[in-house]
Design a protein around this motif. Structure first.
Motif, PDB file in Angstrom:
ATOM      1  N   ASP A   1      -2.372   2.230  -4.609  1.00 53.68           N
ATOM      2  CA  ASP A   1      -2.724   3.471  -3.916  1.00 53.68           C
ATOM      3  C   ASP A   1      -3.321   3.142  -2.547  1.00 53.68           C
ATOM      4  OD1 ASP A   1      -3.956   5.866  -3.022  1.00 53.68           O
ATOM      5  OD2 ASP A   1      -4.152   6.569  -5.084  1.00 53.68           O
TER       6      ASP A   1
ATOM      7  N   PHE B   1      -0.365   1.931  -9.295  1.00 56.22           N
ATOM      8  CA  PHE B   1       0.479   3.027  -9.768  1.00 56.22           C
ATOM      9  C   PHE B   1       1.053   2.701 -11.151  1.00 56.22           C
ATOM     10  CE2 PHE B   1       0.799   3.766  -5.106  1.00 56.22           C
ATOM     11  CZ  PHE B   1       0.304   5.065  -5.087  1.00 56.22           C
TER      12      PHE B   1
ATOM     13  N   LYS C   1      -6.444   1.094  -7.358  1.00 60.28           N
ATOM     14  CA  LYS C   1      -5.646   1.871  -8.299  1.00 60.28           C
ATOM     15  C   LYS C   1      -4.195   1.405  -8.220  1.00 60.28           C
ATOM     16  CE  LYS C   1      -3.779   6.438  -9.319  1.00 60.28           C
ATOM     17  NZ  LYS C   1      -3.633   7.844  -8.857  1.00 60.28           N
TER      18      LYS C   1
ATOM     19  N   ASP D   1       0.825  -1.208   0.000  1.00 65.92           N
ATOM     20  CA  ASP D   1       0.000   0.000   0.000  1.00 65.92           C
ATOM     21  C   ASP D   1       0.861   1.261   0.000  1.00 65.92           C
ATOM     22  OD1 ASP D   1      -2.439  -1.518   0.215  1.00 65.92           O
ATOM     23  OD2 ASP D   1      -1.849  -1.924   2.282  1.00 65.92           O
ATOM     24  N   GLY D   2       0.630   2.106  -0.990  1.00 66.78           N
ATOM     25  CA  GLY D   2       1.421   3.316  -1.133  1.00 66.78           C
ATOM     26  C   GLY D   2       2.656   3.113  -1.985  1.00 66.78           C
TER      27      GLY D   2
ATOM     28  N   ASN E   1      -5.175   4.715  -0.663  1.00 66.23           N
ATOM     29  CA  ASN E   1      -6.549   5.151  -0.422  1.00 66.23           C
ATOM     30  C   ASN E   1      -7.540   3.999  -0.510  1.00 66.23           C
ATOM     31  OD1 ASN E   1      -6.108   7.922   0.064  1.00 66.23           O
ATOM     32  ND2 ASN E   1      -5.890   8.300  -2.132  1.00 66.23           N
TER      33      ASN E   1
ATOM     34  N   ASP F   1       7.019   3.161   1.049  1.00 65.99           N
ATOM     35  CA  ASP F   1       6.697   4.592   1.073  1.00 65.99           C
ATOM     36  C   ASP F   1       6.735   5.197   2.473  1.00 65.99           C
ATOM     37  OD1 ASP F   1       4.291   3.052   1.695  1.00 65.99           O
ATOM     38  OD2 ASP F   1       3.240   4.972   1.638  1.00 65.99           O
TER      39      ASP F   1
END
Length: 213
Positions: free
Chosen positions: A15, A89, A87, A10-11, A17, A170
């Motif tokens: 995404d 990346f 989503k 995640d990140g 979110n 991240d």
């Protein structure tokens, strides 16, 4: 020589979110439907419980399946993880080239079943030889964040030395620091240049990995 590339999920790949959608939209919505109340009422109840579990550092906090069972919701984890909400990346396309030269793995704090379903739903599972969950595979660490000891256990599981693996994530605290503490090369993925003033080894895009490893 680097043999293994470890990615946070995640990140980093997906995404982050999406998790907000699962925790703060989908589960409260299902709770409201089951117990015949408004979404706002359900949200307040669930958010309060989330916060309590996080405060106690209860590792079940990061497991959607636990909350589905706890609340007896009429759904499955597979139904909650919707493809149209995930989503990926754009720079994740570099995985196609990287998998030809390296062993690729994912190391995430979320539960194993949740991690694997997200990767499958997002069409990413084919790139990775193994996935590791902090709260499932290393639950004896009793930590909601990655630890240096968990990174060492991953090295042992894969049969590699720390200097043969690089981890990309991240988060400075959950990815970069514990990997470095385990003597693993760490790179921070900082697409928005949030850490421009810090002395950190970072990249702005995963595509940079092709030229720096």
């Amino acid at each position: 020589m680097i043999k293994v590339i470890s990615f946070d999920c995640d990140g980093t790949l997906i995404d982050g979110n999406f998790n907000n959608y699962v925790w703060y939209e989908e589960i409260p919505k299902l709770y409201a439907e089951k117990y015949k109340m408004s979404f706002d009422e359900a949200y307040k109840i669930i958010k309060s419980e989330y916060d309590e579990y996080e405060r106690k550092k209860d590792i079940r906090w990061g497991n959607p399946s636990y909350w589905i069972r706890k609340y007896k919701l009429n759904t499955t984890l597979e139904d909650v993880v919707k493809k149209e909400k995930i989503k990926i990346f754009d720079d994740v396309d570099i995985l196609e080239q990287l998998k030809e030269r390296y062993i690729l793995i994912v190391f995430s704090v979320c539960s194993k079943d949740y991690l694997d379903i997200k990767l499958i739903t997002g069409g990413l599972e084919r790139y990775f030889e193994k996935t590791f969950s902090m709260v499932t595979d290393f639950k004896d660490e009793n930590s909601l964040s990655k630890t240096s000891n968990a990174f060492r256990k991953i090295c042992k599981n894969l049969g590699v030395q720390p200097y043969e693996i690089v981890h990309i994530g991240d988060s400075v605290d959950w990815d970069y620091k514990p990997a470095k503490e385990a003597n693993i090369k760490a790179l921070l993925i900082d697409r928005d240049n949030k850490y421009s003033n810090q002395d950190i080894n970072k990249i702005r895009s995963l595509r940079e990995l092709k030229n720096i490893l």
